[in-house]
Design an enzyme around this catalytic site. Structure first.
Site, PDB file in Angstrom:
ATOM      1  N   ASN A   1     -17.560 -41.262 -19.615  1.00 22.77           N
ATOM      2  CA  ASN A   1     -18.458 -42.181 -19.639  1.00 22.77           C
ATOM      3  C   ASN A   1     -19.916 -41.681 -20.169  1.00 22.77           C
ATOM      4  O   ASN A   1     -20.818 -42.482 -20.684  1.00 22.77           O
ATOM      5  CB  ASN A   1     -18.700 -43.057 -18.394  1.00 22.77           C
ATOM      6  CG  ASN A   1     -17.490 -43.820 -18.377  1.00 22.77           C
ATOM      7  OD1 ASN A   1     -16.996 -43.941 -17.033  1.00 22.77           O
ATOM      8  ND2 ASN A   1     -16.807 -44.485 -19.208  1.00 22.77           N
TER       9      ASN A   1
ATOM     10  N   ASP B   1     -12.184 -51.719 -14.151  1.00 25.68           N
ATOM     11  CA  ASP B   1     -12.573 -51.770 -15.429  1.00 25.68           C
ATOM     12  C   ASP B   1     -12.801 -53.077 -15.921  1.00 25.68           C
ATOM     13  O   ASP B   1     -12.052 -54.021 -15.328  1.00 25.68           O
ATOM     14  CB  ASP B   1     -11.421 -51.151 -16.223  1.00 25.68           C
ATOM     15  CG  ASP B   1     -11.661 -50.655 -17.501  1.00 25.68           C
ATOM     16  OD1 ASP B   1     -12.945 -50.739 -18.150  1.00 25.68           O
ATOM     17  OD2 ASP B   1     -10.550 -50.673 -18.486  1.00 25.68           O
TER      18      ASP B   1
HETATM   19  C1  IPE Z   1     -12.393 -45.529 -16.775  1.00 23.81           C
HETATM   20  O1  IPE Z   1     -12.803 -46.780 -17.691  1.00 23.81           O
HETATM   21  C2  IPE Z   1     -13.513 -44.981 -16.004  1.00 23.81           C
HETATM   22  C3  IPE Z   1     -14.000 -45.832 -15.029  1.00 23.81           C
HETATM   23  C4  IPE Z   1     -13.702 -47.015 -14.717  1.00 23.81           C
HETATM   24  C5  IPE Z   1     -15.180 -45.294 -14.257  1.00 23.81           C
HETATM   25  P1  IPE Z   1     -13.191 -46.765 -19.120  1.00 23.81           P
HETATM   26  O2  IPE Z   1     -13.495 -47.955 -19.703  1.00 23.81           O
HETATM   27  O3  IPE Z   1     -14.186 -45.463 -19.366  1.00 23.81           O
HETATM   28  O4  IPE Z   1     -11.700 -46.234 -19.699  1.00 23.81           O
HETATM   29  P2  IPE Z   1     -11.372 -45.893 -21.111  1.00 23.81           P
HETATM   30  O5  IPE Z   1     -12.240 -45.174 -21.823  1.00 23.81           O
HETATM   31  O6  IPE Z   1     -11.411 -47.385 -21.728  1.00 23.81           O
HETATM   32  O7  IPE Z   1      -9.843 -45.506 -21.062  1.00 23.81           O
HETATM   33  C1  IPE Z   2     -15.815 -50.309 -16.159  1.00 21.08           C
HETATM   34  O1  IPE Z   2     -15.878 -51.438 -16.970  1.00 21.08           O
HETATM   35  C2  IPE Z   2     -17.197 -49.659 -15.531  1.00 21.08           C
HETATM   36  C3  IPE Z   2     -17.409 -48.193 -16.124  1.00 21.08           C
HETATM   37  C4  IPE Z   2     -16.379 -47.561 -16.871  1.00 21.08           C
HETATM   38  C5  IPE Z   2     -18.607 -47.717 -15.575  1.00 21.08           C
HETATM   39  P1  IPE Z   2     -16.425 -50.789 -18.565  1.00 21.08           P
HETATM   40  O2  IPE Z   2     -17.836 -50.785 -18.730  1.00 21.08           O
HETATM   41  O3  IPE Z   2     -15.507 -49.930 -19.014  1.00 21.08           O
HETATM   42  O4  IPE Z   2     -15.729 -52.427 -19.078  1.00 21.08           O
HETATM   43  P2  IPE Z   2     -15.085 -52.726 -20.600  1.00 21.08           P
HETATM   44  O5  IPE Z   2     -13.712 -51.767 -20.594  1.00 21.08           O
HETATM   45  O6  IPE Z   2     -15.812 -52.166 -21.703  1.00 21.08           O
HETATM   46  O7  IPE Z   2     -14.807 -54.103 -20.616  1.00 21.08           O
HETATM   47 MG    MG Z   3     -13.586 -50.051 -19.749  1.00 24.02          MG
END
Ligand code: IPE
Ligand code: IPE
Ligand code: MG
Length: 246
Positions: free
Chosen positions: A69, A21
């Protein structure tokens, strides 16, 4: 401290799962588009995969795309899917060189055809590798997985293939997407968020949780070694008392 040298090879976690993340926040901090963060994140994936294989972790599962996502802006979802295809094309050599087998869990059928095809190809090509199993959680959600398990078992009960009385934890385990993987020993989440976000709810039952402030694009194998070292210095009691363990 050199964490790698401190790691006890006989006490390695048999299954590490990572919620990668912080890509978006990493990009924002540099004044870049979110997708640049995802691109940089792919480099971190390579480093962590190599590091895991290097020290002998047998199973690594990476949360790459959740069922939730899909609700992100279409342009971000599309670019993530394209990035998946290009990463698979690029990383096949890394996987072969390191004797790593690729697997995928989640609603794979909901991925775009190109991604599915590339994924299937890499899975097939690496199926004979045995040093480490790398599982990508793609369009994965734990509640979806458990719903799927309940449906499959219910159908088997209805057809008489198994009796309701015979359903136990091992039957449930055998119907999960992770059926051939051991329980997760260590779950790492980067970026400072402290939540599970629908990841491996059943499989994490007794996992040690480790939260790192590092944003995923900056995460490197040394950070993973630090997490493993931290894990090895915890006492896993599984409901027992400390005295019972020694
Ligand atoms: C969780 O990350 C899913 C992945 C890392 C693929 P998100 O960034 O989507 O999670 P939330 O929604 O903030 O909890
Ligand atoms: C994790 O990084 C990757 C995916 C969930 C695909 P994020 O895209 O969630 O990054 P933040 O949480 O917005 O920083
Ligand atoms: Mg995230």
């Amino acid at each position: 401290m050199n964490f790698k040298e401190q790691i006890d090879p006989v006490k390695l976690p048999q299954h590490i799962a990572i919620i990668m993340d912080g890509n978006g926040r990493w990009a924002k901090k540099q004044g870049l588009m979110r997708i640049r963060g995802h691109e940089k994140g792919a480099k971190a994936v390579r480093d962590v995969v190599e590091g895991s294989a290097e020290i002998g972790v047998p199973n690594l599962t990476l949360y790459a795309f959740s069922t939730e996502n899909w609700n992100r802006p279409k342009v971000e979802v599309d670019t993530l899917m394209k990035l998946l295809v290009s990463s698979l094309k690029k990383e096949i050599t890394t996987l072969q060189e390191n004797d790593i087998k690729l697997k995928a869990i989640g609603c794979i059928e909901t991925l775009p055809k190109k991604a599915r095809r590339e994924l299937e190809e890499v899975i097939k090509k690496t199926s004979g590798n045995s040093r480490m199993t790398l599982t990508l959680a793609l369009s994965y959600g734990s509640r979806e997985e458990l719903t799927h398990v309940v449906k499959e078992i219910a159908e088997k009960v209805a057809s008489g293939e198994i009796s309701a009385k015979a359903i136990d934890e091992s039957v449930i385990n055998k119907h999960l997407y992770t059926q051939n993987l051991p329980d997760v020993d260590l779950m790492i989440r980067t970026s400072g968020e402290q939540r599970i976000s629908n990841f491996l709810l059943w499989q994490l039952a007794y996992a040690e949780l480790y939260f790192s402030e590092i944003l995923w694009p900056d995460y490197r194998k040394e950070d993973l070694f630090e997490a493993i070292y931290n894990y090895q210095n915890r006492e896993r009691r599984f409901g027992k008392t400390s005295e019972q363990l020694s």
